[in-house]
Design an enzyme around this catalytic site. Structure first.
Site, PDB file in Angstrom:
ATOM      1  N   ARG A 115      32.284 -24.633  10.446  1.00  0.00           N
ATOM      2  CA  ARG A 115      32.981 -23.876  11.492  1.00  0.00           C
ATOM      3  C   ARG A 115      32.353 -22.503  11.631  1.00  0.00           C
ATOM      4  O   ARG A 115      31.909 -21.923  10.636  1.00  0.00           O
ATOM      5  CB  ARG A 115      34.470 -23.693  11.129  1.00  0.00           C
ATOM      6  CG  ARG A 115      35.267 -25.000  11.115  1.00  0.00           C
ATOM      7  CD  ARG A 115      35.424 -25.558  12.527  1.00  0.00           C
ATOM      8  NE  ARG A 115      36.167 -26.804  12.583  1.00  0.00           N
ATOM      9  CZ  ARG A 115      35.632 -28.026  12.576  1.00  0.00           C
ATOM     10  NH1 ARG A 115      34.322 -28.183  12.466  1.00  0.00           N
ATOM     11  NH2 ARG A 115      36.384 -29.094  12.686  1.00  0.00           N
ATOM     12  N   PRO A 149      31.726 -56.134  -1.802  1.00  0.00           N
ATOM     13  CA  PRO A 149      30.262 -56.011  -1.740  1.00  0.00           C
ATOM     14  C   PRO A 149      29.584 -56.995  -0.780  1.00  0.00           C
ATOM     15  O   PRO A 149      28.697 -56.606  -0.009  1.00  0.00           O
ATOM     16  CB  PRO A 149      29.838 -56.261  -3.193  1.00  0.00           C
ATOM     17  CG  PRO A 149      30.997 -55.771  -3.999  1.00  0.00           C
ATOM     18  CD  PRO A 149      32.229 -56.127  -3.190  1.00  0.00           C
ATOM     19  N   THR A 187      30.672 -58.478   1.918  1.00  0.00           N
ATOM     20  CA  THR A 187      30.928 -58.145   3.330  1.00  0.00           C
ATOM     21  C   THR A 187      30.098 -56.936   3.749  1.00  0.00           C
ATOM     22  O   THR A 187      29.510 -56.909   4.838  1.00  0.00           O
ATOM     23  CB  THR A 187      32.437 -57.869   3.522  1.00  0.00           C
ATOM     24  OG1 THR A 187      33.138 -59.047   3.164  1.00  0.00           O
ATOM     25  CG2 THR A 187      32.763 -57.488   4.953  1.00  0.00           C
ATOM     26  N   LYS A 206      25.116 -37.828  15.681  1.00  0.00           N
ATOM     27  CA  LYS A 206      25.904 -38.721  14.844  1.00  0.00           C
ATOM     28  C   LYS A 206      26.790 -39.564  15.749  1.00  0.00           C
ATOM     29  O   LYS A 206      27.493 -39.042  16.609  1.00  0.00           O
ATOM     30  CB  LYS A 206      26.775 -37.909  13.888  1.00  0.00           C
ATOM     31  CG  LYS A 206      27.599 -38.778  12.963  1.00  0.00           C
ATOM     32  CD  LYS A 206      28.326 -37.949  11.911  1.00  0.00           C
ATOM     33  CE  LYS A 206      29.674 -37.454  12.361  1.00  0.00           C
ATOM     34  NZ  LYS A 206      30.672 -38.510  12.573  1.00  0.00           N
ATOM     35  N   LYS A 234      30.971 -45.453   7.841  1.00  0.00           N
ATOM     36  CA  LYS A 234      31.725 -45.353   6.567  1.00  0.00           C
ATOM     37  C   LYS A 234      32.247 -46.693   6.063  1.00  0.00           C
ATOM     38  O   LYS A 234      33.454 -46.894   5.901  1.00  0.00           O
ATOM     39  CB  LYS A 234      32.901 -44.395   6.720  1.00  0.00           C
ATOM     40  CG  LYS A 234      32.530 -42.969   7.085  1.00  0.00           C
ATOM     41  CD  LYS A 234      33.744 -42.059   7.000  1.00  0.00           C
ATOM     42  CE  LYS A 234      33.448 -40.626   7.360  1.00  0.00           C
ATOM     43  NZ  LYS A 234      33.203 -40.401   8.789  1.00  0.00           N
ATOM     44  N   ASP A 294      31.536 -37.278  19.045  1.00  0.00           N
ATOM     45  CA  ASP A 294      32.835 -37.943  18.948  1.00  0.00           C
ATOM     46  C   ASP A 294      33.467 -38.041  20.334  1.00  0.00           C
ATOM     47  O   ASP A 294      34.369 -37.271  20.683  1.00  0.00           O
ATOM     48  CB  ASP A 294      33.734 -37.190  17.953  1.00  0.00           C
ATOM     49  CG  ASP A 294      33.213 -37.309  16.521  1.00  0.00           C
ATOM     50  OD1 ASP A 294      32.653 -38.379  16.177  1.00  0.00           O
ATOM     51  OD2 ASP A 294      33.349 -36.350  15.752  1.00  0.00           O
TER      52      ASP A 294
HETATM   53  O1  C5P Z   1      34.598 -31.863  14.818  1.00  0.00           O
HETATM   54  P1  C5P Z   1      34.126 -31.732  13.409  1.00  0.00           P
HETATM   55  O2  C5P Z   1      33.023 -30.688  13.244  1.00  0.00           O
HETATM   56  O3  C5P Z   1      35.254 -31.542  12.418  1.00  0.00           O
HETATM   57  O4  C5P Z   1      33.440 -33.149  13.123  1.00  0.00           O
HETATM   58  C1  C5P Z   1      33.010 -33.531  11.852  1.00  0.00           C
HETATM   59  C2  C5P Z   1      32.478 -34.927  11.931  1.00  0.00           C
HETATM   60  O5  C5P Z   1      32.029 -35.324  10.640  1.00  0.00           O
HETATM   61  C3  C5P Z   1      33.516 -35.971  12.362  1.00  0.00           C
HETATM   62  O6  C5P Z   1      32.819 -36.918  13.154  1.00  0.00           O
HETATM   63  C4  C5P Z   1      33.969 -36.605  11.066  1.00  0.00           C
HETATM   64  O7  C5P Z   1      34.298 -37.962  11.237  1.00  0.00           O
HETATM   65  C5  C5P Z   1      32.726 -36.488  10.199  1.00  0.00           C
HETATM   66  N1  C5P Z   1      32.944 -36.459   8.755  1.00  0.00           N
HETATM   67  C6  C5P Z   1      33.726 -35.528   8.104  1.00  0.00           C
HETATM   68  N2  C5P Z   1      33.888 -35.552   6.746  1.00  0.00           N
HETATM   69  C7  C5P Z   1      33.271 -36.468   6.019  1.00  0.00           C
HETATM   70  C8  C5P Z   1      32.469 -37.439   6.661  1.00  0.00           C
HETATM   71  C9  C5P Z   1      32.314 -37.392   8.032  1.00  0.00           C
HETATM   72  O8  C5P Z   1      34.265 -34.639   8.763  1.00  0.00           O
HETATM   73  N3  C5P Z   1      33.367 -36.450   4.706  1.00  0.00           N
END
Ligand code: C5P
Length: 232
Positions: free
Chosen positions: A181, A66, A68, A32, A61, A10
């Protein structure tokens, strides 16, 4: 596809992404690419990370009508990513259209997974803001079943829901789980979180880890800790 750690890149520029990934030397983490990086750099960043040897989860995401989504997926399928996604809330019809668009003339396609409820959403916000009053777990399982019935390969959900998704949709239906985390880490905006070791116990197939790695003092060590705890 075995169990793996996917690092959420990110960042708002290619330069910052390369500076981050260069620290990993010859190791090529599964990465990702989300909205921030893709909107900043476009398809070129996908091609370049692919060229450098990374597996790619393109996390855009999609959620639209549909037709588009089908046409957008057809364009994305040319990028040769490994995984891409959409919101299950777009309905089964949208998911079926997406699969059709994603499938190349030779029948191959990237894996397609559906976001159930974002891991930043908890029960009270879901009830208050989107008027969904069923228990979170039931909502996630319902979305997962709909995605499976539409022919998708798996879902994005919290590790807390991975076991129930497998029970409902089969062991081969992928659970890709953000909201990870370290025990001593900061949750940030995430609500439904677990540690990498707990995610493993709960049966996640892939964990998506962003800030616990990207914002760590030593990102490579943090990534390795995730790998050790999750893959073993
Ligand atoms: O920094 P962090 O570990 O929170 O990043 C989680 C990543 O996963 C982010 O890029 C977020 O957009 C993505 N994500 C999420 N929950 C979802 C889908 C994607 O946190 N349901």
């Amino acid at each position: 596809m075995g169990k793996d750690v996917i690092v959420a890149c990110d960042f708002d520029s290619a330069e910052k992404t390369f500076a981050f990934l260069d620290q990993f030397k010859d190791r090529k983490p599964f990465v990702k690419i989300g909205m921030e990086l893709y909107y900043a750099e476009g398809p070129a960043i996908v091609r370049e990370l692919k060229r450098r040897g990374h597996k790619i989860f393109l996390d855009l995401k999609l959620h639209d009508i549909p037709n588009t989504v089908k046409k957008a997926m057809a364009v994305l399928s040319r990028l040769d990513v490994d995984v891409c996604n959409l919101h299950a809330a777009g309905t089964r019809e949208m998911m079926e259209a997406a699969l059709e668009g994603l499938t190349r003339p030779d029948g191959t396609r990237p894996l397609l997974i559906a976001v159930t409820q974002l891991t930043s959403t908890d029960q009270s916000r879901m009830e208050r803001d989107i008027l969904i009053r069923e228990p979170m777990e039931q909502v996630v399982i319902h979305y997962a079943r709909t995605a499976r019935d539409a022919g998708l390969d798996g879902v994005v959900c919290s590790p807390l829901e991975a076991g129930r998704v497998h029970d409902a949709c089969g062991a081969g239906f992928l659970t890709v789980t953000p909201g990870v985390r370290f025990a001593e880490g900061d949750k940030g905006d995430q609500k439904r979180v677990t540690t990498p070791a707990m995610a493993k116990q709960l049966g996640s197939d892939y964990i998506v880890v962003g800030r616990p790695v990207t914002a760590a003092a030593d990102p490579v060590a943090a990534y390795e800790r995730c790998l050790n705890d999750f893959v073993g």
